[in-house]
Design an enzyme around this catalytic site. Structure first.
Site, PDB file in Angstrom:
ATOM      1  N   GLU A  68       1.136  -1.368   0.162  1.00 46.28           N
ATOM      2  CA  GLU A  68       0.390  -0.075   0.172  1.00 46.28           C
ATOM      3  C   GLU A  68       0.831   1.459  -0.192  1.00 46.28           C
ATOM      4  O   GLU A  68       0.533   2.428  -0.673  1.00 46.28           O
ATOM      5  CB  GLU A  68      -1.024   0.042   1.278  1.00 46.28           C
ATOM      6  CG  GLU A  68      -2.676  -0.742   0.483  1.00 46.28           C
ATOM      7  CD  GLU A  68      -1.754  -2.196   1.102  1.00 46.28           C
ATOM      8  OE1 GLU A  68      -1.132  -2.610   2.092  1.00 46.28           O
ATOM      9  OE2 GLU A  68      -2.953  -2.582   0.884  1.00 46.28           O
ATOM     10  N   HIS A  94     -11.639  -4.771   7.993  1.00 47.51           N
ATOM     11  CA  HIS A  94     -13.197  -4.330   6.738  1.00 47.51           C
ATOM     12  C   HIS A  94     -13.578  -3.898   6.941  1.00 47.51           C
ATOM     13  O   HIS A  94     -14.773  -4.207   5.618  1.00 47.51           O
ATOM     14  CB  HIS A  94     -12.537  -6.062   6.706  1.00 47.51           C
ATOM     15  CG  HIS A  94     -11.212  -6.830   6.169  1.00 47.51           C
ATOM     16  ND1 HIS A  94     -10.286  -7.375   7.360  1.00 47.51           N
ATOM     17  CD2 HIS A  94     -10.182  -6.519   4.838  1.00 47.51           C
ATOM     18  CE1 HIS A  94      -9.287  -7.764   6.395  1.00 47.51           C
ATOM     19  NE2 HIS A  94      -9.253  -7.659   5.241  1.00 47.51           N
TER      20      HIS A  94
END
Lengths: 327, 356
Positions: free
Chosen positions: A60, A129
């Protein structure tokens, strides 16, 4: 007119912009060959090719850093972070570099980039999540923050975000992916920093965002059956924030509610309540009320997640209880 | 932890010194144009004299905050910048003064930035750790370890997409090799075959701690290179000619489309990590040995041996001294930024509004 789902609208909006601007590129994990884990980028690789639609490693920091480096040299970029929770993995890049570079360099560096990410709960993915993290980004000066609630807004606000010269964090809501509507033909371009009144009313104002918008609308219908007229505002854009629309609404209704999916402390609604309390104090007929997820990590079990995130019933009951002045 | 016990585990100054390698005299005959060598000599002096002036101004309480000087490490920036094209990109760290000046940043605007003045290169908003001048390819100084390797990849990716032949050169310290972004960046640079050159200035200390005590391999950058399909490249970072040759090769490789390089330049800072640090954790004999390998007198001697008249070199030194004096006056005479600057340039429209 075409019927598009929210998830299809993402690719539709990106494709509209990639056709318009041949420099525009995108990168992210599983976005090209796989079409995105939420199927929000289906067809883009086929139309625009692997040079413009790039699969990346699970890195990321490298993804967002590459987006920044390309953007600062004049290439507009859309970067995808698979889940908004992963913003934390690359927070240095977003909060310390991307947000601050224009100011620190006194305007030397322009960053025309969009970071798209799947946000929010309701899909039983558990605490890492499912978060609604738009507040993380809202509190950092230098980031624009957008969270559309409808397929048409996904397309229009995507266009506005891509064309904006500043970095935009674009939150796509996981629980809205399957919702659909007819969207207009032709190019769709919206404006950042504009809220939208989804339902007009006279007794109270409800400000909601993303997946909370349809819930607020449904609650408003229930309230209408009880003779209470709720105005529902889809905030759409946290930065820039359209306070004018909200303050005008409160001037009319005299009561202000927020419906926020985020955990309670320092949610965007707190900032709105602060603004309304200060700038519309003499318009208010009662205290502002925030309806939020409790200040807890989101649980995975269906029953628990449903209890945590503001439901239609909870919005309805909270308004019913408090509109007469009860705490 | 014992504080009064002579124990090299706790007092790093008691550890055996890590000594520099001897000068490779054969580099005198390296194929480098004299013009390039004289330009590197000028840069060495500019970086040295400017940094000493910055330190003097700090002692006069005119430079606030912190500064991280490159005294002793100048050869890396001087040589790399001399091997770069004007439109190549530089990315540096908070220790970025040398890399900024060597790309042509105005010495007065750079010094004014350290003094927090309106005529600083960033209008006083960035400060010592963020020197940037995109008009000269100096794409920024990044003060949080690791991020800028990933960002340099993006600039290299942009050059690759646009087909411009530009190369991004990214400088960082040995301490950076232990953060995740370093590894993410190397992997992405390799798989995308990006025109980027990563340059580790290994000055043997990550801030206050010997790098070998906190690193799994002896050569913090070079020994990691094979994990990313890259050649391990080590160079004497105190010899401008050695650095120039390695830089030229890596940059031209990248320009030809042959992908990234990772170079470890071994060097030493004469002072501490930042202005707050006297650097007492280093063995005195080590500091002395590295100061004896100072790149500037060594290069002065080499240029003399190559037949450069002494007057040419002293002329360069005098000219640099004038530049630094003028830069000092420019900086000191600059006004302080004010309210009219505070709420400017958060956004591309020039303003700072976040709501209507």
């Amino acid at each position: 007119m075409a019927e598009l789902s929210y998830r299809e609208a993402v690719a539709y909006g990106i494709a509209q912009e990639m056709r318009r601007d041949p420099r525009l590129v995108m990168l992210g994990e599983d976005i090209a060959a796989a079409g995105g884990v939420f199927k929000t980028t289906v067809g883009l690789l086929e139309e625009f090719g692997p040079d413009r639609v790039r699969d990346t490693p699970i890195s990321e920091q490298a993804i967002i850093g590459a987006a920044m480096g390309a953007a600062m040299t004049g290439i507009p970029v859309i970067a995808e972070l698979m889940f908004s929770d992963f913003i934390a993995v690359t927070w240095d890049m977003i909060a310390n570099e991307i947000a601050k570079t224009r100011y620190m360099t006194n305007g030397q560096v322009t960053l025309p980039l969009v970071i798209r990410t799947a946000n929010g709960g309701g899909v039983r993915f558990g605490a890492q999540h499912s978060q609604s993290v738009e507040n993380w980004c809202m509190m950092i000066p230098g980031l624009k923050v957008v969270a559309p609630a409808t397929p048409t807004d996904v397309v229009g606000l995507m266009a506005a975000s891509v064309r904006d010269p500043d970095p935009v964090i674009f939150f796509e809501h996981k629980a809205l992916m399957a919702t659909s509507e007819e969207i207009p033909d032709g190019e769709i371009v919206d404006t950042l920093g504009t809220a939208r009144i989804r339902r007009e009313g006279t007794d109270l104002t409800i400000a909601a965002l993303a997946a909370m918008v349809p819930r607020a609308l449904e609650a408003a219908e229930m309230l209408a059956a009880d003779g209470i007229s709720a105005e529902v505002i889809d905030v759409r854009s946290l930065v820039p924030l359209d306070t004018r629309t909200i303050l005008q609404s409160v001037a009319k209704t005299g009561r202000f509610y927020t419906v926020e999916e985020n955990p309670r402390v320092l949610g965007w609604g707190a900032e709105l309540v602060s603004i309304v309390s200060h700038e519309a104090f003499w318009d208010l007929d009662g205290p502002c009320v925030r309806i939020t997820t409790p200040h807890i990590p989101l649980p995975a079990a269906s029953s628990l997640e449903d209890l945590a995130i503001p439901s239609v019933q909870k919005i309805y009951e909270t308004v019913k209880r408090t509109i007469g002045g009860a705490p | 932890m014992p504080t009064d016990t002579a124990d090299p585990r706790y007092d790093y100054a008691l550890r055996p010194p890590r000594l520099p390698q001897p000068v490779d005299e054969s580099l005198a005959s390296a194929p480098i144009d004299l013009d390039v060598r004289l330009e590197m000599y000028r840069k060495l002096h500019l970086l040295r004299q400017w940094s000493k002036r910055a330190h003097d101004l700090f002692l006069q309480n005119l430079v606030k905050g912190t500064t991280h000087l490159s005294l002793g490490q100048e050869a890396v920036a001087a040589a790399f910048s001399s091997a770069m094209r004007p439109d190549d990109y530089t990315f540096a760290t908070y220790r970025g003064h040398a890399h900024s000046l060597s790309r042509g940043m105005d010495p007065g605007e750079a010094l004014a930035e350290l003094l927090g003045r309106k005529n600083g290169v960033l209008g006083g908003k960035g400060g010592s750790m963020h020197l940037t001048d995109v008009t000269r390819g100096m794409m920024g100084s990044y003060a949080i370890i690791g991020a800028h390797l990933c960002i340099a990849n993006g600039a290299a990716w942009s050059a690759q997409m646009r087909g411009t032949g530009q190369v991004a050169v990214c400088f960082f310290g040995d301490g950076t090799t232990n953060i995740g972004a370093f590894h993410e960046a190397l992997n992405m640079a390799k798989i995308w075959n990006l025109p980027v050159v990563f340059v580790c200035e290994n000055n043997l200390y990550m801030e206050y701690t010997p790098i070998d005590l906190v690193t799994a391999v002896p050569r913090p950058a070079a020994d990691r290179a094979p994990a990313y399909g890259l050649e391990p490249i080590v160079v004497d970072g105190n010899d401008p000619d050695a650095v120039y040759l390695v830089a030229r090769e890596a940059i031209e490789r990248a320009r030809r489309g042959e992908g990234p390089s990772l170079i470890e330049a071994q060097t030493y800072r004469h002072g501490g990590h930042s202005r707050a640090d006297p650097g007492k954790y280093r063995p005195q004999s080590e500091v002395e040995a590295w100061k004896a390998r100072d790149p500037i007198p060594m290069y002065h001697d080499r240029l003399l041996k190559l037949g450069t008249p002494e007057a040419t070199l002293t002329g360069i030194e005098r000219q640099v001294a004038e530049v630094v004096d003028a830069a000092t006056e420019f900086a000191k005479n600059g006004p302080e930024p004010g309210l009219e600057d505070l709420l400017v340039n958060v956004w591309a429209d020039g303003g700072a509004e976040w709501r209507n």
